[in-house]
Design a protein around this motif. Structure first.
Motif, PDB file in Angstrom:
ATOM      1  N   ARG A   1      14.683   3.940   0.722  1.00 40.24           N
ATOM      2  CA  ARG A   1      15.205   3.602   2.055  1.00 40.24           C
ATOM      3  C   ARG A   1      14.657   2.272   2.506  1.00 40.24           C
ATOM      4  O   ARG A   1      13.462   2.005   2.367  1.00 40.24           O
ATOM      5  CB  ARG A   1      14.800   4.677   3.059  1.00 40.24           C
ATOM      6  CG  ARG A   1      15.801   5.807   3.144  1.00 40.24           C
ATOM      7  CD  ARG A   1      15.387   6.790   4.208  1.00 40.24           C
ATOM      8  NE  ARG A   1      15.222   6.138   5.510  1.00 40.24           N
ATOM      9  CZ  ARG A   1      14.469   6.620   6.469  1.00 40.24           C
ATOM     10  NH1 ARG A   1      13.805   7.731   6.283  1.00 40.24           N
ATOM     11  NH2 ARG A   1      14.374   6.001   7.628  1.00 40.24           N
TER      12      ARG A   1
ATOM     13  N   TRP B   1      -4.549  10.126   2.031  1.00 41.54           N
ATOM     14  CA  TRP B   1      -3.870   8.872   2.354  1.00 41.54           C
ATOM     15  C   TRP B   1      -4.467   8.277   3.623  1.00 41.54           C
ATOM     16  O   TRP B   1      -4.895   8.989   4.514  1.00 41.54           O
ATOM     17  CB  TRP B   1      -2.372   9.098   2.525  1.00 41.54           C
ATOM     18  CG  TRP B   1      -1.764   9.695   1.308  1.00 41.54           C
ATOM     19  CD1 TRP B   1      -1.411  10.988   1.109  1.00 41.54           C
ATOM     20  CD2 TRP B   1      -1.479   9.014   0.079  1.00 41.54           C
ATOM     21  NE1 TRP B   1      -0.919  11.166  -0.146  1.00 41.54           N
ATOM     22  CE2 TRP B   1      -0.935   9.965  -0.806  1.00 41.54           C
ATOM     23  CE3 TRP B   1      -1.623   7.689  -0.353  1.00 41.54           C
ATOM     24  CZ2 TRP B   1      -0.543   9.634  -2.095  1.00 41.54           C
ATOM     25  CZ3 TRP B   1      -1.223   7.361  -1.639  1.00 41.54           C
ATOM     26  CH2 TRP B   1      -0.694   8.326  -2.497  1.00 41.54           C
ATOM     27  N   PHE B   2      -4.414   6.976   3.681  1.00 42.94           N
ATOM     28  CA  PHE B   2      -5.047   6.305   4.800  1.00 42.94           C
ATOM     29  C   PHE B   2      -4.409   6.680   6.143  1.00 42.94           C
ATOM     30  O   PHE B   2      -5.062   6.647   7.170  1.00 42.94           O
ATOM     31  CB  PHE B   2      -5.021   4.786   4.604  1.00 42.94           C
ATOM     32  CG  PHE B   2      -3.680   4.144   4.786  1.00 42.94           C
ATOM     33  CD1 PHE B   2      -3.286   3.702   6.032  1.00 42.94           C
ATOM     34  CD2 PHE B   2      -2.811   3.995   3.715  1.00 42.94           C
ATOM     35  CE1 PHE B   2      -2.046   3.118   6.214  1.00 42.94           C
ATOM     36  CE2 PHE B   2      -1.573   3.412   3.891  1.00 42.94           C
ATOM     37  CZ  PHE B   2      -1.177   2.973   5.141  1.00 42.94           C
TER      38      PHE B   2
ATOM     39  N   ARG C   1      13.169   0.299   5.068  1.00 39.89           N
ATOM     40  CA  ARG C   1      12.484   0.634   6.316  1.00 39.89           C
ATOM     41  C   ARG C   1      12.583  -0.496   7.321  1.00 39.89           C
ATOM     42  O   ARG C   1      12.644  -0.270   8.518  1.00 39.89           O
ATOM     43  CB  ARG C   1      11.012   0.915   6.033  1.00 39.89           C
ATOM     44  CG  ARG C   1      10.801   2.061   5.075  1.00 39.89           C
ATOM     45  CD  ARG C   1      10.889   3.361   5.763  1.00 39.89           C
ATOM     46  NE  ARG C   1       9.912   3.417   6.834  1.00 39.89           N
ATOM     47  CZ  ARG C   1       9.828   4.409   7.690  1.00 39.89           C
ATOM     48  NH1 ARG C   1      10.661   5.412   7.614  1.00 39.89           N
ATOM     49  NH2 ARG C   1       8.927   4.393   8.642  1.00 39.89           N
TER      50      ARG C   1
ATOM     51  N   LYS D   1      12.270  13.108  -2.576  1.00 39.61           N
ATOM     52  CA  LYS D   1      12.624  13.953  -1.442  1.00 39.61           C
ATOM     53  C   LYS D   1      13.173  15.268  -1.943  1.00 39.61           C
ATOM     54  O   LYS D   1      13.919  15.307  -2.914  1.00 39.61           O
ATOM     55  CB  LYS D   1      13.684  13.258  -0.586  1.00 39.61           C
ATOM     56  CG  LYS D   1      13.120  12.665   0.671  1.00 39.61           C
ATOM     57  CD  LYS D   1      14.224  12.302   1.635  1.00 39.61           C
ATOM     58  CE  LYS D   1      13.615  12.010   2.997  1.00 39.61           C
ATOM     59  NZ  LYS D   1      14.575  11.454   3.919  1.00 39.61           N
ATOM     60  N   LYS D   2      12.794  16.328  -1.233  1.00 42.04           N
ATOM     61  CA  LYS D   2      13.378  17.613  -1.578  1.00 42.04           C
ATOM     62  C   LYS D   2      14.769  17.674  -0.991  1.00 42.04           C
ATOM     63  O   LYS D   2      14.990  17.316   0.167  1.00 42.04           O
ATOM     64  CB  LYS D   2      12.526  18.739  -1.002  1.00 42.04           C
ATOM     65  CG  LYS D   2      11.251  18.930  -1.772  1.00 42.04           C
ATOM     66  CD  LYS D   2      10.438  20.059  -1.182  1.00 42.04           C
ATOM     67  CE  LYS D   2       9.137  20.172  -1.959  1.00 42.04           C
ATOM     68  NZ  LYS D   2       8.035  20.597  -1.104  1.00 42.04           N
TER      69      LYS D   2
ATOM     70  N   LYS E   1      10.916   1.835   1.071  1.00 40.80           N
ATOM     71  CA  LYS E   1      10.111   3.029   0.825  1.00 40.80           C
ATOM     72  C   LYS E   1      10.838   3.841  -0.230  1.00 40.80           C
ATOM     73  O   LYS E   1      12.031   4.130  -0.079  1.00 40.80           O
ATOM     74  CB  LYS E   1       9.998   3.834   2.119  1.00 40.80           C
ATOM     75  CG  LYS E   1       9.296   5.156   1.955  1.00 40.80           C
ATOM     76  CD  LYS E   1       9.356   5.950   3.242  1.00 40.80           C
ATOM     77  CE  LYS E   1       8.629   7.268   3.084  1.00 40.80           C
ATOM     78  NZ  LYS E   1       8.711   8.089   4.284  1.00 40.80           N
TER      79      LYS E   1
ATOM     80  N   GLN F   1       0.834  -1.194   0.000  1.00 41.02           N
ATOM     81  CA  GLN F   1       0.000   0.000   0.000  1.00 41.02           C
ATOM     82  C   GLN F   1       0.871   1.247   0.000  1.00 41.02           C
ATOM     83  O   GLN F   1       1.761   1.370   0.830  1.00 41.02           O
ATOM     84  CB  GLN F   1      -0.855  -0.046   1.271  1.00 41.02           C
ATOM     85  CG  GLN F   1      -1.888   1.023   1.347  1.00 41.02           C
ATOM     86  CD  GLN F   1      -2.854   0.918   0.192  1.00 41.02           C
ATOM     87  OE1 GLN F   1      -3.385  -0.135  -0.088  1.00 41.02           O
ATOM     88  NE2 GLN F   1      -3.059   2.017  -0.494  1.00 41.02           N
ATOM     89  N   SER F   2       0.610   2.165  -0.916  1.00 44.15           N
ATOM     90  CA  SER F   2       1.391   3.400  -0.894  1.00 44.15           C
ATOM     91  C   SER F   2       0.745   4.394   0.062  1.00 44.15           C
ATOM     92  O   SER F   2      -0.442   4.318   0.346  1.00 44.15           O
ATOM     93  CB  SER F   2       1.498   3.996  -2.293  1.00 44.15           C
ATOM     94  OG  SER F   2       0.230   4.129  -2.859  1.00 44.15           O
ATOM     95  N   ALA F   3       1.562   5.278   0.573  1.00 42.18           N
ATOM     96  CA  ALA F   3       1.051   6.278   1.512  1.00 42.18           C
ATOM     97  C   ALA F   3       1.860   7.548   1.365  1.00 42.18           C
ATOM     98  O   ALA F   3       3.062   7.504   1.102  1.00 42.18           O
ATOM     99  CB  ALA F   3       1.156   5.768   2.951  1.00 42.18           C
ATOM    100  N   ASN F   4       1.185   8.673   1.510  1.00 42.53           N
ATOM    101  CA  ASN F   4       1.848   9.973   1.471  1.00 42.53           C
ATOM    102  C   ASN F   4       2.714  10.154   0.236  1.00 42.53           C
ATOM    103  O   ASN F   4       3.793  10.742   0.298  1.00 42.53           O
ATOM    104  CB  ASN F   4       2.718  10.167   2.717  1.00 42.53           C
ATOM    105  CG  ASN F   4       1.895  10.156   3.977  1.00 42.53           C
ATOM    106  OD1 ASN F   4       0.737  10.551   3.951  1.00 42.53           O
ATOM    107  ND2 ASN F   4       2.468   9.691   5.050  1.00 42.53           N
ATOM    108  N   GLY F   5       2.253   9.642  -0.869  1.00 47.18           N
ATOM    109  CA  GLY F   5       2.983   9.847  -2.106  1.00 47.18           C
ATOM    110  C   GLY F   5       4.243   9.026  -2.220  1.00 47.18           C
ATOM    111  O   GLY F   5       4.967   9.130  -3.200  1.00 47.18           O
TER     112      GLY F   5
ATOM    113  N   PHE G   1       5.838   1.804  -1.569  1.00 45.02           N
ATOM    114  CA  PHE G   1       6.387   0.811  -0.650  1.00 45.02           C
ATOM    115  C   PHE G   1       6.421  -0.538  -1.337  1.00 45.02           C
ATOM    116  O   PHE G   1       5.475  -0.900  -2.045  1.00 45.02           O
ATOM    117  CB  PHE G   1       5.524   0.716   0.602  1.00 45.02           C
ATOM    118  CG  PHE G   1       5.572   1.965   1.427  1.00 45.02           C
ATOM    119  CD1 PHE G   1       6.517   2.110   2.428  1.00 45.02           C
ATOM    120  CD2 PHE G   1       4.687   3.000   1.188  1.00 45.02           C
ATOM    121  CE1 PHE G   1       6.574   3.263   3.172  1.00 45.02           C
ATOM    122  CE2 PHE G   1       4.744   4.163   1.931  1.00 45.02           C
ATOM    123  CZ  PHE G   1       5.689   4.295   2.935  1.00 45.02           C
TER     124      PHE G   1
END
Lengths: 521, 580
Positions: free
Chosen positions: A231, B138-139, A233, A153-154, A149, A129-133, A136
Motif C-alpha cells: 500500500r 517493534w519500536f 502510505r 495480510k490475512k 508499506k 525502518q520496518s515495524a510490526n512485521g 517499508f
C-alpha cells in the motif's frame, strides 16, 4: 561488528598479510533471458537495494514496478542460537533469495503545466525502518517519491451477519412496505447512508433495555489465507523542478532527503506536503550554471551529516547543524587536476555518478566514468585509493561521446566490512576491488552463470599494476586491453549500471538489463 | 441468521457494517460504537464487541483513529469503572500500529481510561500493559509505552516503581531514535509523578543522558524537559543541574537545538526564577539574538517582548535593546519581519521615555524597510504604541509607508494593508485619515485585482462603522456615486458590491435617498451581470427599507427585470419578488 572487522583488516594489513581475493561463484538469477529473447524496455532494472538486515532485496524497473526478494536460507534458524552454533560449519551456506512480491509503484504521468511527460522509471529505492512485521520502503521516479508499506495480510471473510440479504428475502418483507424487494434490501445493507434517511437513525436518545438486545450479534471473521499487500502510505509530490537522482534516509528514522540536479530537499517521513530546501546550487542566471548535483547520501550514523557529489567530480560534506541552508559545505573532496592533460572530455568523465558511505561512516566511495575512488572524510587532499575501471576506454572517448555512452551513470557499492568495493562496466561486466591497504584484489566478472570466465585476463593485467604505496593514495587495476578475451569489442549496450552488496555477507546482486544475477564468495 | 425486528434494523445494519468492505461505512459504524454497545448491553459489549475490536488492527488508519478515540470514552458502555480494564487490550493493539496519529490517540485514550481506573486495577491491568509495550519487539510499541508511565506510576508499589524507573531509563537508551524521542518528550509528565527523592537521582540521570544524545532530534526535545523539570526541582537543585544544561544547549553545535532554546526561553526563565535569569539566561538570550543562523535569530527575535516582560525595564534596556537595534538592520528579512511583529508591543513594557528615546528610531527604520512584510507587521500593531507615545511621532513616517504598501505591485501586500486600514483609521483619527488616506480607499475600488476591489468595498463598510454614516455621507457616498458610471462593467460591479455593503450600515433613510436611485439606474445597465446583481441587492434591501419604498420603487424595478431577455436576470428577479 563492523568496527571489529576493519580493525582486524588493519591488523592484517600491518603485518603484511593481504586479504585473499574472493572467489566469486554464481548463486541465483531472476528473470534470465533465454537466447534470442528481446528485452522489453519496461523490464530493465533501474534501481537495486538490500535492506539493513540483508534479509530483503528490492529492485525497481523502468516500468515503474518494484520487486521484492526475500532471503530464504536463514529463516529456519531464527533465534535458536545453540542450533546456529552447532551448525557452525553448515552456516557457510551462502544467502539465497526468493521472489516475494511486486507492485506498481509509479505510473507514467503528464505534467500539463509544462507539457512534460513524467516517466514511470524508478530511479531509486530505499528501505526504511520496518515495524510490526511490515516492510517499508521509499521509491522515486523523476518527480515523485512514494512511501510504501508491504505486509502480509490475512484475507478475512465476514460471516454471521444480522441482516443476510438472501435470508431477508426468504423471510418476507422485513423492511416494511417501502422496500419489499431483495434488491432494495441489498442496497439498503450496502449503503449505510440510508440510515440517516427515511427510517430515521437511532440517535443517542434511542433507548435500549439495560441488558441489551439479545438477538443482535456481531459479525464473525474467518481467516482463510494470507496475501502480501503493498500500500502506498504517502506520496511526496511537487518538490522538484528537476529530475530526482537520489533519495536517502536519515539515521534519526524520521527524515530523508531527495536530491535533484540543483537542489536537495529535506522531508519528514510523516509529512508529505512540506519539505525544506537545504541545498540549492541554482545560480541566479542559468547561463552561469557549471555544476549539477549527481548524487546525495546521508551519513549512516551521524544524523546531521550528508554528502553530495557533483558533475565536476567533487564531493561535498555538509553539516546540517551549522545552518538551515547548507549551501556552503563543511568539507570538499576533489582530486587536483593533472596539469596539461585537459581535453574536451575531461569534465564529462570527471562527473561522479554515484557515492556511497561505508558502513563505518568514515569512508565514501565514489564512481566517475573512469574510476572508483575511496575517500576518507578526514582527508580532503585526495582519495585514499583509486581504482581504474575503464582506463582502456580512454582512446575511445570520442565514440563513447557520440553514442552517449559517456553519460552512463554507473553505481558503486561497498561490502559490509568495508574491505571491498564493486562497480559495473560494459559487456555486463562488473569489477571487485579490495580496498584495504595492501590488498591487490581486482577481479573482473561477467554477469552470467559463469562469472569467472574473464578471470584469466584480469589476473594477467593485474600483475602489471604498480602499487604506489609511496604516495598516500594508490592506483591499480589498470586494464589496458581494449578488447575482451575473444578479441571482440566491448558491448556498450550491455551495461551493468546497478549493483548492490549484501550488508553482511559477500553476496553481490547485479542488474544486467532485465535480469538480476546474484554471486557469492 | 436471525430475524431482526424492524425497529432494530438500523442497529443490525450498523453492526454488520463494522466489517463492511467500504471504509466509509466502517467509519460510520465505528463512530456509532456507543450505540452498538448500548444495543448489545454491557455484558455482551465486554465479551463480544471489545474482543472483536481487538482483532481489528490492520484496518485503515482513519478507522483505527476513530476507534482509538471512541474507546477513550467507552467506560460507561462496558459497565463502569470496575470493568474499564476490558478496554485496555484493543487500545494496546492500537498502540503498536505504525501510524503515529493512531498511536498518539490510543495513548491519549489509555491515559484517560487509566486516570479513572481504581488503583488495584491499575496494578493488575495497566502496569503490566505498560511493561509489555515497553518490552515490545517493534519500536512502535515502545514509543507508545513512554506516554503511559505517568498514569501507571503513582499507583505502583515501591518495588514496581523501581522497576518502572529502570524501564524508563532503558527506553531513553533505546537503539531507535524514535523511542528516545518519545521518552524525551514524555519525561516532564513522568517526572511530575515521581517522588522528589527519585526525581533528584533517577530522573536527573535519565535527563542527563538525553541531553547528551548524539541525535539532534533527541537533544532538542530534552530542551522542553528543562522547563518541566525546572518547575519540579527545588530552586538550588534547579540552578545546580538544569541551568548549566540550558546554557550548554544555548551554545549547542546544532542550530535546531539552539532554535528550540530560543523558542522555549520564556518558559525556561519562568522555571529558573529571576536571579538565574538575570545572571545566566540574559547572556544566553543575547547570544541567541546574535546567532549565526538566521532561523535561530528569527525565533529569538519573536520572543523579544515576552522576554522583556519577564525582565525589569532597566535590564531590558541595558542588555536587550542594543541587540534589538542590531536586529532591526539584520541581513535576513525574516528576522526583521519577526522583530517587527513584536517590537511595537515593547512600548508599554518600556514606558514612554524609553520608547521615544530607544524604540522610536527602530520603528521608523523598520517602517522604511525594503521588505513589505516588515512594514506591514509594524503597521498591524500600531494600537500598541498609540496609548504610550501617541501617533503623531510616527505619522510622518507612517504615511509614506502606507502609501507605498497601498501601491505595492504584489496584490497580497495591498490586500494586507487594506485589512489594516480600519485599525489605522481608528488610531489616526478622522482628520488625518481624510487628508491622507481617503483617496487611497477610493483608488482601491478600481484595482486590477478582484480580491483588492472586494476588500476595498468591505473596507468602506468598516470605515463607515468606525466613523459613522454622517462621515460616509460626505466622504464615501459622493465618490461612490461618481464611480458608478465607469465604462468598465467590472468596476461598476465593485460599486454595486460597495453599495450593498454600505446599505447594511447606513440606515434606511440614506439608503433610500442615495443608494436606491443608483441601483434603479444600474438596473437598466446593458450588462446582464450587473442587472442580476442589482436584483440580488434589491432582495437584500427589502428587510432594511420601508414597506412603502419596497412597493413604490423596488417591486416595479424587479418586475421589469423579471421580464428581461436574459435568463439569469429573470431568475434572480423572480427570486427577489418572491422574497417581498
Amino acid at each position: 561488528m563492523n568496527g571489529a572487522g576493519s580493525a582486524e583488516a588493519a591488523a592484517l594489513a600491518s603485518v603484511g598479510v593481504p586479504l585473499q581475493p574472493l572467489e566469486w561463484k554464481f548463486s541465483q538469477v531472476f528473470g534470465e533471458r533465454t537466447a534470442g529473447e528481446e528485452v522489453q524496455e519496461v523490464d530493465i532494472i533501474s534501481a537495486i537495494e538490500f535492506d539493513r538486515t540483508g534479509n530483503y532485496l528490492a529492485t525497481g524497473d523502468r516500468g515503474g514496478r518494484v520487486v521484492l526478494f526475500e532471503r530464504t536460507d536463514t529463516r529456519e534458524h531464527d533465534g535458536q542460537r545453540r542450533d546456529l552454533e552447532r551448525m557452525d560449519i553448515s552456516i557457510n551456506r551462502h544467502p539465497e533469495f526468493r521472489y516475494k512480491t511486486e507492485f506498481q509503484s509509479h505510473e507514467p504521468e503528464f505534467d500539463y503545466l509544462r507539457s512534460l511527460e513524467i516517466e514511470e522509471k524508478i530511479n531509486k529505492v530505499r528501505w526504511c525502518q520496518s515495524a510490526n512485521g511490515a516492510l517499508f520502503l521509499l521509491s522515486t521516479n523523476d518527480k515523485t517519491i512514494k512511501f510504501w508499506k508491504v505486509q502480509e495480510k490475512k484475507v478475512k471473510k465476514v460471516c454471521d451477519m444480522n441482516v443476510d440479504p438472501e435470508n431477508a428475502t426468504g423471510n418476507g418483507p422485513i423492511l416494511g412496505s417501502s422496500m419489499p424487494t431483495s434488491s432494495n434490501c441489498k442496497q439498503y445493507t450496502a449503503n449505510g447512508g440510508s440510515l440517516d434517511g427515511p427510517f430515521g437513525f437511532p440517535s443517542n436518545d434511542f433507548s435500549f433495555s439495560p441488558g441489551g438486545v439479545p438477538n443482535l450479534h456481531l459479525p464473525m471473521l474467518t481467516c482463510h489465507e494470507t496475501s502480501i499487500v503493498a500500500r502506498c502510505r504517502r506520496t511526496y509530490p511537487h518538490a522538484h523542478d528537476y529530475h530526482i537522482n537520489s533519495i536517502s534516509n536519515n539515521s534519526d528514522g524520521e527524515t530523508f532527503i531527495s536530491a535533484d540536479d540543483l537542489r536537495i530537499n529535506l522531508w519528514n517521513l510523516e509529512i508529505c506536503n512540506q519539505s525544506f530546501n537545504i541545498v540549492d546550487v541554482k545560480p541566479a542566471n542559468m547561463e552561469d550554471l557549471t555544476e549539477v548535483i549527481t548524487s546525495a547520501e546521508f551519513h549512516p550514523t551521524h544524523c546531521n551529516m550528508l554528502a553530495y557529489s557533483s558533475s565536476k567530480g567533487s564531493i561535498r560534506l555538509i553539516d546540517m547543524r551549522q545552518s538551515a541552508l547548507c549551501d556552503s559545505h563543511s568539507k570538499l573532496f576533489e582530486e587536483k587536476e593533472v596539469p596539461g592533460s585537459k581535453s574536451f572530455f575531461t569534465e564529462i568523465i570527471a562527473s561522479i555518478s554515484d557515492i556511497k558511505f561505508a558502513k563505518d561512516g568514515r569512508h565514501i566511495l565514489s564512481r566517475d566514468y573512469m574510476n572508483l575512488k575511496l575517500w576518507d572524510i578526514n582527508m580532503d587532499s585526495g582519495p585514499v585509493a583509486s581504482f581504474q575501471v575503464h582506463e582502456y576506454l580512454r582512446p575511445k572517448l570520442c565514440d563513447l561521446y557520440e553514442n552517449d555512452s559517456i553519460f552512463d551513470k554507473f553505481e558503486c557499492c561497498l561490502s559490509g566490512d568495508g574491505l571491498r568495493t564493486a562497480t559495473g562496466s560494459y559487456s555486463n561486466l562488473f569489477r571487485v576491488f579490495g580496498c584495504s591497504e595492501g590488498s591487490t584484489e581486482a577481479s573482473t566478472l561477467e554477469a552470467t552463470k559463469n562469472p569467472m570466465r574473464r578471470q584469466v585476463q584480469t589476473l594477467l593485467s593485474g600483475s602489471s599494476r604498480s602499487l604506489g604505496t609511496l604516495s598516500r593514495g594508490f592506483r591499480r587495476g589498470a586494464d589496458n586491453t581494449g578488447v575482451n578475451t575473444n578479441g571482440n569489442a566491448f558491448d556498450f549496450t550491455a551495461k551493468l549500471l546497478h549493483l548492490a552488496w549484501h550488508p553482511s555477507d559477500n553476496l553481490l546482486a547485479c542488474a544486467a538489463s532485465n535480469s538480476l544475477y546474484m554471486y557469492y564468495a | 441468521m436471525s430475524v431482526v425486528d424492524e425497529p432494530l434494523y438500523p442497529i443490525a445494519v450498523l453492526i454488520d457494517e463494522l466489517k463492511n468492505d467500504d471504509i466509509q461505512l466502517r467509519l460510520k459504524s465505528i463512530r456509532r460504537l456507543s450505540t452498538i454497545a448500548r444495543a448489545l448491553g454491557e455484558e455482551r459489549t465486554r465479551k463480544e464487541l471489545i474482543p472483536l475490536l481487538s482483532e481489528n488492527n490492520d484496518d485503515d488508519d482513519e478507522v483505527l483513529l476513530t476507534m482509538a478515540e471512541e474507546l477513550g470514552v467507552f467506560i460507561p458502555y462496558v459497565g463502569g469503572v470496575e470493568h474499564a480494564h476490558v478496554l485496555l487490550p484493543p487500545l494496546e493493539t492500537l498502540c503498536t500500529v505504525e501510524e503515529t496519529c493512531v498511536r498518539d490517540k490510543a495513548v491519549e485514550s489509555l491515559c484517560r481510561i487509566g486516570s479513572q481506573m481504581k488503583e488495584s486495577d491499575l496494578v493488575d491491568w495497566f502496569i503490566p500493559l505498560v511493561k509489555r509495550l515497553a518490552a515490545g519487539e517493534w519500536f512502535t510499541a515502545r514509543v507508545s509505552a513512554c506516554g503511559l508511565f505517568h498514569i501507571a506510576y503513582p499507583s505502583a508499589s515501591d518495588m514496581l516503581k523501581t522497576e518502572l524507573h529502570s524501564i524508563y531509563s532503558q527506553l531513553c537508551q533505546d537503539d531507535m531514535p524514535m523511542v528516545r524521542r518519545s521518552a524525551a518528550s514524555n519525561l516532564g509528565k513522568f517526572a511530575a509523578t515521581v517522588e522528589p527523592a527519585h526525581l533528584k537521582t533517577d530522573i536527573m540521570s535519565i535527563f542527563e543522558d538525553l541531553t547528551q544524545d548524539d541525535q539532534d532530534s533527541v537533544r532538542l526535545l530534552a530542551v522542553e524537559g528543562c522547563a518541566a523539570l525546572g518547575k519540579l526541582l527545588e530552586p538550588q537543585d534547579c540552578i545546580a543541574h538544569i541551568l548549566p544544561v540550558i546554557v550548554n544547549f544555548s551554545q549547542d553545535k546544532s542550530w535546531r537545538v539552539r532554535h528550540m532554546v530560543a523558542n522555549q526561553l520564556c518558559k525556561l526563565c519562568e522555571a529558573m526564577g529571576p536571579e538565574p535569569t538575570r545572571t545566566d539566561l540574559v547572556p544566553a538570550y543575547v547570544r541567541l539574538l546574535r546567532d549565526n543562523e538566521a532561523e535561530v535569530r528569527i525565533a529569538a527575535a519573536g520572543k523579544v517582548t515576552k522576554f522583556c516582560c519577564i525582565l525589569n525595564p532597566e535590564l531590558a534596556i541595558q542588555h536587550i535593546l542594543p541587540c534589538v537595534k542590531e536586529l532591526s538592520s539584520d541581513s535576513s528579512q525574516h528576522v526583521r519581519s519577526a522583530l517587527a511583529s513584536v517590537i511595537m508591543e515593547m512600548a508599554p513594557v518600556l514606558g514612554k521615555d524609553a520608547t521615544i528615546e530607544q524604540l522610536l528610531p527602530i520603528f521608523l527604520s523598520l517602517l522604511k524597510d525594503d521588505f513589505p512584510d516588515v512594514r506591514l507587521n509594524i503597521i498591524s500593531k500600531l494600537d500598541q504604541v498609540n496609548p504610550v507615545i501617541g501617533i503623531d511621532l510616527l505619522s510622518q513616517s507612517l504615511l509614506p509607508a502606507i502609501v507605498e504598501l497601498a501601491e505595492d505591485r504584489h496584490w497580497r501586500v495591498r490586500l494586507a494593508i487594506i485589512e489594516y486600514i480600519p485599525l489605522l483609521a481608528s488610531q489616526l483619527g478622522v482628520g488625518f485619515f481624510d487628508d491622507k488616506l481617503g483617496a487611497l480607499c477610493m483608488q482601491w475600488l478600481q484595482d486590477k485585482v478582484y480580491s483588492i476591489r472586494d476588500a476595498a468595498a468591505n473596507n468602506l463598510k468598516r470605515l463607515t462603522e468606525e466613523f459613522g454614516s454622517e462621515w460616509a455621507m460626505q466622504h464615501v457616498i459622493p465618490q461612490v456615486l461618481e464611480m458608478s458610471n465607469n465604462p468598465q462593467y467590472l468596476y461598476r460591479m465593485t460599486i454595486l458590491r460597495a453599495v450593498s455593503l454600505l446599505a447594511s450600515v447606513m440606515g434606511s433613510e440614506i439608503t433610500c435617498s442615495k443608494l436606491l436611485p443608483l441601483l434603479i439606474i444600474a438596473s437598466k445597465d446593458r450588462v446582464p451581470n450587473i442587472k442580476f446583481n442589482v436584483a440580488k441587492i434589491l432582495m437584500s434591501l427589502i428587510p432594511i427599507v420601508d414597506q412603502s419604498v419596497v412597493e413604490k420603487t423596488i417591486r416595479p424595478c424587479l418586475v421589469e427585470l423579471s421580464e428581461d431577455p436574459d435568463v439569469d436576470v429573470r431568475f434572480f428577479a423572480n427570486q427577489a419578488i418572491q422574497a417581498i
